[in-house]
Design a protein around this motif. Structure first.
Motif, PDB file in Angstrom:
ATOM      1  N   GLU A 185       1.308  -0.809  -0.095  1.00 20.56           N
ATOM      2  CA  GLU A 185       0.124  -0.123  -0.328  1.00 20.56           C
ATOM      3  C   GLU A 185       1.275   1.052  -0.387  1.00 20.56           C
ATOM      4  OE1 GLU A 185      -3.365   2.163   2.747  1.00 20.56           O
ATOM      5  OE2 GLU A 185      -2.194   0.220   3.550  1.00 20.56           O
ATOM      6  N   LYS A 186       1.943   1.028   0.671  1.00 23.52           N
ATOM      7  CA  LYS A 186       2.814   2.356   0.993  1.00 23.52           C
ATOM      8  C   LYS A 186       3.456   3.093  -0.505  1.00 23.52           C
ATOM      9  CE  LYS A 186       6.117   3.830   3.789  1.00 23.52           C
ATOM     10  NZ  LYS A 186       8.191   3.230   5.137  1.00 23.52           N
ATOM     11  N   ARG A 187       3.858   1.456  -1.160  1.00 24.41           N
ATOM     12  CA  ARG A 187       4.624   1.479  -2.435  1.00 24.41           C
ATOM     13  C   ARG A 187       3.545   2.228  -3.440  1.00 24.41           C
ATOM     14  NH1 ARG A 187       6.796  -3.538  -1.708  1.00 24.41           N
ATOM     15  NH2 ARG A 187       5.527  -4.857  -2.618  1.00 24.41           N
ATOM     16  N   ARG A 188       2.589   1.594  -3.540  1.00 27.24           N
ATOM     17  CA  ARG A 188       0.846   2.384  -4.251  1.00 27.24           C
ATOM     18  C   ARG A 188       0.804   3.794  -3.806  1.00 27.24           C
ATOM     19  NH1 ARG A 188      -3.236  -0.739  -3.779  1.00 27.24           N
ATOM     20  NH2 ARG A 188      -4.450   0.770  -2.570  1.00 27.24           N
ATOM     21  N   LYS A 189       0.880   4.205  -2.860  1.00 32.69           N
ATOM     22  CA  LYS A 189       0.649   5.732  -2.785  1.00 32.69           C
ATOM     23  C   LYS A 189       1.840   6.440  -3.098  1.00 32.69           C
ATOM     24  CE  LYS A 189      -1.852   6.105   1.487  1.00 32.69           C
ATOM     25  NZ  LYS A 189      -1.623   6.014   3.543  1.00 32.69           N
ATOM     26  N   LYS A 190       2.903   6.315  -3.174  1.00 33.13           N
ATOM     27  CA  LYS A 190       4.365   6.538  -3.380  1.00 33.13           C
ATOM     28  C   LYS A 190       3.954   7.123  -4.813  1.00 33.13           C
ATOM     29  CE  LYS A 190       9.253   6.040  -3.078  1.00 33.13           C
ATOM     30  NZ  LYS A 190       9.825   5.753  -2.733  1.00 33.13           N
ATOM     31  N   LYS A 191       3.870   5.949  -5.474  1.00 32.62           N
ATOM     32  CA  LYS A 191       3.811   6.089  -7.115  1.00 32.62           C
ATOM     33  C   LYS A 191       2.241   7.149  -7.284  1.00 32.62           C
ATOM     34  CE  LYS A 191       3.125   2.496  -9.952  1.00 32.62           C
ATOM     35  NZ  LYS A 191       3.195   0.835 -10.690  1.00 32.62           N
ATOM     36  N   LEU A 192       1.263   6.861  -6.053  1.00 32.10           N
ATOM     37  CA  LEU A 192       0.313   7.483  -7.230  1.00 32.10           C
ATOM     38  C   LEU A 192       0.607   8.948  -6.815  1.00 32.10           C
ATOM     39  CD1 LEU A 192      -2.854   6.050  -4.484  1.00 32.10           C
ATOM     40  CD2 LEU A 192      -2.839   7.617  -6.737  1.00 32.10           C
ATOM     41  N   ARG A 193       1.103   9.719  -5.270  1.00 34.73           N
ATOM     42  CA  ARG A 193       1.413  10.661  -5.230  1.00 34.73           C
ATOM     43  C   ARG A 193       2.415  11.217  -6.053  1.00 34.73           C
ATOM     44  NH1 ARG A 193       4.555  10.193  -0.355  1.00 34.73           N
ATOM     45  NH2 ARG A 193       3.034   8.965   0.371  1.00 34.73           N
ATOM     46  N   LYS A 194       3.392  10.473  -7.269  1.00 31.40           N
ATOM     47  CA  LYS A 194       4.355  10.560  -7.883  1.00 31.40           C
ATOM     48  C   LYS A 194       3.728  11.035  -9.024  1.00 31.40           C
ATOM     49  CE  LYS A 194       8.652   9.168 -10.177  1.00 31.40           C
ATOM     50  NZ  LYS A 194       9.004   8.074 -10.289  1.00 31.40           N
ATOM     51  N   LEU A 195       2.277  10.325  -9.071  1.00 36.82           N
ATOM     52  CA  LEU A 195       1.180  10.655 -10.683  1.00 36.82           C
ATOM     53  C   LEU A 195       0.919  12.074 -10.336  1.00 36.82           C
ATOM     54  CD1 LEU A 195       0.115   7.068 -11.782  1.00 36.82           C
ATOM     55  CD2 LEU A 195       0.899   9.094 -13.228  1.00 36.82           C
ATOM     56  N   LEU A 196       0.321  12.853  -9.170  1.00 34.30           N
ATOM     57  CA  LEU A 196      -0.745  13.506  -8.580  1.00 34.30           C
ATOM     58  C   LEU A 196       0.243  14.591  -8.850  1.00 34.30           C
ATOM     59  CD1 LEU A 196      -3.324  13.456  -8.098  1.00 34.30           C
ATOM     60  CD2 LEU A 196      -2.338  14.473  -4.782  1.00 34.30           C
ATOM     61  N   GLU A 197       1.257  14.889  -8.580  1.00 40.27           N
ATOM     62  CA  GLU A 197       2.979  15.566  -8.871  1.00 40.27           C
ATOM     63  C   GLU A 197       3.000  15.983 -10.347  1.00 40.27           C
ATOM     64  OE1 GLU A 197       6.595  15.324  -6.855  1.00 40.27           O
ATOM     65  OE2 GLU A 197       5.677  15.247  -4.730  1.00 40.27           O
ATOM     66  N   GLN A 198       3.069  15.045 -11.067  1.00 39.81           N
ATOM     67  CA  GLN A 198       3.802  14.659 -12.602  1.00 39.81           C
ATOM     68  C   GLN A 198       1.614  15.684 -12.738  1.00 39.81           C
ATOM     69  OE1 GLN A 198       3.936  11.466 -13.636  1.00 39.81           O
ATOM     70  NE2 GLN A 198       6.659  11.350 -13.319  1.00 39.81           N
ATOM     71  N   PHE A 199       0.682  15.021 -12.602  1.00 40.26           N
ATOM     72  CA  PHE A 199      -0.571  15.469 -12.889  1.00 40.26           C
ATOM     73  C   PHE A 199      -0.084  17.231 -13.016  1.00 40.26           C
ATOM     74  CE2 PHE A 199      -4.706  16.781 -12.206  1.00 40.26           C
ATOM     75  CZ  PHE A 199      -5.375  16.533 -13.691  1.00 40.26           C
ATOM     76  N   ARG A 200       0.284  17.896 -11.883  1.00 37.22           N
ATOM     77  CA  ARG A 200       0.349  19.076 -11.340  1.00 37.22           C
ATOM     78  C   ARG A 200       1.173  19.856 -12.411  1.00 37.22           C
ATOM     79  NH1 ARG A 200       0.389  18.110  -5.176  1.00 37.22           N
ATOM     80  NH2 ARG A 200      -2.218  18.165  -5.231  1.00 37.22           N
ATOM     81  N   GLU A 201       1.938  18.941 -12.082  1.00 33.35           N
ATOM     82  CA  GLU A 201       3.292  19.554 -13.522  1.00 33.35           C
ATOM     83  C   GLU A 201       2.423  20.120 -14.757  1.00 33.35           C
ATOM     84  OE1 GLU A 201       7.210  18.102 -13.373  1.00 33.35           O
ATOM     85  OE2 GLU A 201       6.986  18.060 -11.196  1.00 33.35           O
ATOM     86  N   PHE A 202       1.800  19.005 -15.157  1.00 33.23           N
ATOM     87  CA  PHE A 202       1.598  19.524 -16.730  1.00 33.23           C
ATOM     88  C   PHE A 202       0.532  19.977 -16.190  1.00 33.23           C
ATOM     89  CE2 PHE A 202      -2.047  17.496 -18.506  1.00 33.23           C
ATOM     90  CZ  PHE A 202      -1.818  17.856 -20.224  1.00 33.23           C
ATOM     91  N   THR A 203      -0.770  20.338 -16.112  1.00 29.55           N
ATOM     92  CA  THR A 203      -1.506  21.103 -16.455  1.00 29.55           C
ATOM     93  C   THR A 203      -1.228  22.485 -15.758  1.00 29.55           C
ATOM     94  OG1 THR A 203      -2.341  20.632 -14.051  1.00 29.55           O
ATOM     95  CG2 THR A 203      -3.638  19.546 -15.338  1.00 29.55           C
ATOM     96  N   GLY A 204      -0.295  22.545 -14.246  1.00 33.32           N
ATOM     97  CA  GLY A 204       0.557  24.029 -14.447  1.00 33.32           C
ATOM     98  C   GLY A 204       1.560  24.834 -15.958  1.00 33.32           C
ATOM     99  N   ALA A 205       1.460  23.600 -16.321  1.00 29.97           N
ATOM    100  CA  ALA A 205       2.355  23.706 -17.517  1.00 29.97           C
ATOM    101  C   ALA A 205       1.147  23.786 -18.511  1.00 29.97           C
ATOM    102  CB  ALA A 205       3.210  23.443 -18.182  1.00 29.97           C
ATOM    103  N   LEU A 206      -0.165  23.903 -18.979  1.00 30.73           N
ATOM    104  CA  LEU A 206      -0.483  24.050 -20.160  1.00 30.73           C
ATOM    105  C   LEU A 206      -1.519  25.462 -20.532  1.00 30.73           C
ATOM    106  CD1 LEU A 206      -1.832  21.286 -21.471  1.00 30.73           C
ATOM    107  CD2 LEU A 206      -4.393  21.740 -19.848  1.00 30.73           C
TER     108      LEU A 206
END
Ligand code: ADP
Length: 425
Positions: free
Chosen positions: A83-104
């Motif tokens: 679960e910890k690994r999944r959360k870490k992955k999700l957090r990373k994805l969320l960060e990428q999504f934030r960066e991507f939408t911020g640059a959009l």
């Protein structure tokens, strides 16, 4: 399963040992009771340790224990780790999504139930004027353009709309909504100011050139007709040249007229009245019959007396183009059927010919500007390639739809379908 087997074996082996000890000592029942109590006490102790460990988030290594409890600890420990690994992955994805939408560069807003703003990216704050605190507010309370509110309510998001930016009227936005998930919608707004400016320049250019060409063409045609009248026929070469020049001038005049009509359709307001379509069709068929020297070829069937709410000049232009094409693209002795009828509430104008037909690959393209089907190659049929573009525009402005059924070498059927709300008395 192995651990369970061991636990059961231990319990089964302990029972006879306790029974023998009980018989020998003569205290079978107290011994059994004591053994049960010890067993229960140990389980309660394990449960309490487990509760203590899990209550602290199951962090770190689990307590050292044996038997079934070691297994339970191990499984929970593994679950927590994955679960910890999944959360870490999700957090990373969320960060990428934030960066991507911020640059959009385009504004993106997630709308929930009741058109409430769930989330918006940085560009949405800039071009739509939303504030970070607007989360939870209803978007129609913040963007109040009637056209936008209508679009939002329509729930038909196939086509987007064009709006000025609520922050800066000089910025033009193309707004589109995409539905997804359970009742969620994504609103996208793209800055199309430059595109719109170029489009306006193109329209102005075409309108100005067409307008400026009108007068010289009229003068040229006038002189050519005078010269033709003066021609005594002594030179067949001159007569031929004059005729060709007149034909080409006429062609250019048609082109200019069609371009001006398209400009008018793109830029001007409609003058809506209740148009008496049956009378209009009778008039068009009479005129076309005489102009094309094709009297008797046109068969008009007025199965409906319905009138249409619309612009008479525009409707005349669309119907005339379709009738003209049917006469033009079929042989001089074939009949062209023109019908006005109702079908399940919609009113239909239909033109059917037994002419050259259109190849399947050309059908979706014939309404494009200047598109002339390949089947025309080698045939000297005059045309500008703008007629059906005009028809399409007129129908769009009258909430109508153009339907084309055609088969190469057999003929074509063009029908214009108008919705019931367009009918008038
Ligand atoms: P045009 O001035 O060339 O007739 P239109 O925009 O009216 O321009 O039509 C576009 C093309 O569609 C035509 O060039 C022709 O290839 C095809 N077309 C239109 N109407 C018919 C018809 N009734 N029969 C066959 N082809 C047609």
């Amino acid at each position: 399963m192995g651990v369970w087997k061991r636990e059961i074996t231990i319990a089964l082996l302990s029972l006879p040992a306790i029974a023998i000890a009980g018989f020998l000592s003569g205290h079978l029942l107290p011994l059994l009771l004591a053994a049960t109590l010890i067993f229960l006490f140990r389980q309660i102790q394990q449960i309490s340790r487990f509760e203590y460990w899990i209550g602290r988030g199951g962090k770190g290594d689990y307590p050292n224990t044996k038997g079934i409890w070691e297994d339970i600890y191990y499984h929970v420990y593994r679950l927590k780790k994955s679960e910890k690994r999944r959360k870490k992955k999700l957090r990373k994805l969320l960060e990428q999504f934030r960066e991507f939408t911020g640059a959009l560069p385009d504004a993106a807003v997630i709308l929930g139930q009741d058109d409430v703003i769930e989330w918006a990216n940085k560009a949405a704050l800039k071009v739509l004027g939303l504030q970070p605190g607007d989360k939870g507010q209803r978007i129609p309370n913040l963007i109040r353009y009637p056209e936008f509110v209508r679009y939002l309510k329509s729930r038909d998001y196939r086509d987007g709309i064009i709006l000025p930016s609520p922050v800066n009227g000089q910025i033009t936005l193309a707004v589109r909504i995409v539905s997804y998930g359970a009742g969620l919608r994504l609103l996208l707004a793209q800055d199309v100011t430059q595109l719109k400016q170029m489009e306006r320049m193109r329209k102005d250019f075409v309108a100005n050139v067409s307008h400026e060409l009108r007068t010289p063409l009229t003068v040229l045609k006038g002189y050519l007709e005078t010269l033709q009248d003066m021609d005594d026929g002594s030179s067949p070469l001159l007569a031929g040249s004059l005729e060709q020049m007149r034909g080409q001038t006429e062609r250019m005049q048609h082109l200019v007229d069609d371009l001006l009509m398209l400009t008018r359709l793109e830029t001007q307001q409609r003058r809506t009245v209740c148009v008496d379509v049956p009378a209009l069709l009778k008039q068009i068929c009479n005129e076309r019959g005489m102009v094309e020297n094709s009297a008797g070829r046109l068969e008009l069937v007025l199965a409906s007396a319905a009138n249409l709410d619309g612009d008479e000049q525009e409707l005349r232009s669309a119907f005339t183009n379709l009738v003209g094409n049917a006469l033009k693209y079929s042989s001089a002795d074939s009949v062209v059927k023109v019908r006005w009828f109702e079908e399940g509430g919609t009113v239909v104008f239909e033109v059917e010919d037994r002419g050259i037909g259109i190849a399947p690959e050309d059908i979706p393209r014939v309404t494009e500007r200047f598109y002339r089907a390949d089947s025309l190659h080698g045939r000297k049929i005059p045309g500008t390639g703008l007629g059906l573009a005009i028809v399409k525009h007129v129908l769009m402005r009258h909430d109508g739809r153009l339907n084309i059924i055609s088969e190469l070498g057999k003929g074509s059927c063009f029908s214009c379908h108008f919705p019931p709300h367009r009918k008038c008395d």
